[in-house]
Design an enzyme around this catalytic site. Structure first.
Site, PDB file in Angstrom:
ATOM      1  N   CYS A   1     108.070  13.956  78.851  1.00 53.09           N
ATOM      2  CA  CYS A   1     107.652  15.363  78.931  1.00 53.09           C
ATOM      3  C   CYS A   1     108.820  16.238  79.373  1.00 53.09           C
ATOM      4  O   CYS A   1     109.535  15.902  80.307  1.00 53.09           O
ATOM      5  CB  CYS A   1     106.539  15.545  79.964  1.00 53.09           C
ATOM      6  N   ILE A   2     108.957  17.370  78.690  1.00 48.91           N
ATOM      7  CA  ILE A   2     110.013  18.275  79.118  1.00 48.91           C
ATOM      8  C   ILE A   2     109.415  19.619  79.527  1.00 48.91           C
ATOM      9  O   ILE A   2     108.294  19.934  79.205  1.00 48.91           O
ATOM     10  CB  ILE A   2     111.082  18.489  78.019  1.00 48.91           C
TER      11      ILE A   2
END
Lengths: 130, 105
Positions: B104-105
């Site tokens: 996840c960014i």
């Protein structure tokens, strides 16, 4: 060119052989390779994982790579059945080189001789190494 | 309640020991989400998976693992996105008190 339009709706199922012939620690390649294996299964491909050469040591129980600040890969190997990866094989001759026995292995894997592995490799559509 | 907790810039708990169902509900409310039994199924699944494998899957694997454990309906992307509209993987982990997944960014 409409690339999306050229993609098939359902991927053909191929037999993918993933060959682990070296330790999983030491650099990030081992970890990335395991990710690729899991993803292949998530895309419904037929996955076979083969441990041979130095790679057989990756299957040993009671490893403690944390004491060298390395990531323990065993939890990831433990997830293989979650993604229905049940075809895990280990080369018999490589185990003999390291004096390993089947009950020293941390995950369920079939011990197969080199000559039988050669036959199985012929059934693969793609081979992957790292 | 949330003000006393150590959290990272995305609002994830730094210390899972501070997690409780009340904390999860408060974090969700802060994001404008009211947790239902369907959310809890996924949140508890996430915690159990993490405890068993010490591994955080990416979104595709996450959906696959849920499908295997909770059935095809709950592993469907559209179902998960209806529950967690801003991203099922990220927010299920957040309300589970787990770290932000590496994918996840």
């Amino acid at each position: 060119m409409n690339l999306i339009g050229t993609l098939p709706l359902v991927l053909d199922v191929k037999t993918l052989f993933f060959i682990i012939n070296k330790g999983l620690q030491g650099n990030v390649c081992g970890q990335e390779f395991l990710d690729i294996i899991l993803m292949a299964a998530a895309f419904d491909q037929k996955v076979v994982v083969l441990f041979e050469g130095d790679g057989v040591n990756a299957l040993l129980k009671n490893q403690q790579p944390e004491c060298l600040n390395l990531k323990n890969m065993m939890p990831v190997l433990d997830t293989l059945p979650v993604y229905d990866i049940n075809d895990v094989i280990v080369e018999k001759e490589s185990m003999e080189v390291y004096g390993l026995t089947e009950n020293e292995l941390a995950i369920k894997a079939a011990v197969v001789s080199r000559s039988d592995i050669k036959k199985r490799l012929r059934s693969a559509d793609h081979l992957f190494g790292f | 309640m949330l003000a006393e907790l150590a959290r990272d810039e995305d609002g994830f708990l730094i210390n899972r020991n501070q997690w409780s169902e009340g904390v999860a509900e408060a974090m969700a409310l802060e994001d404008g989400l009211t947790l239902t039994a369907s959310h809890w199924d996924i949140i508890y699944f996430m915690q159990a998976y993490y405890d068993e494998f010490n591994h955080q899957p990416n979104a595709r694997l996450f959906a696959r693992a849920i499908k295997k454990k909770l059935g095809a309906e709950k592993g469907a992307s559209i179902y998960l996105y209806k529950l967690f509209p801003d991203g099922p993987l990220k927010y299920a982990n957040k309300y589970a008190g787990l770290p932000i997944p590496p994918s996840c960014i």
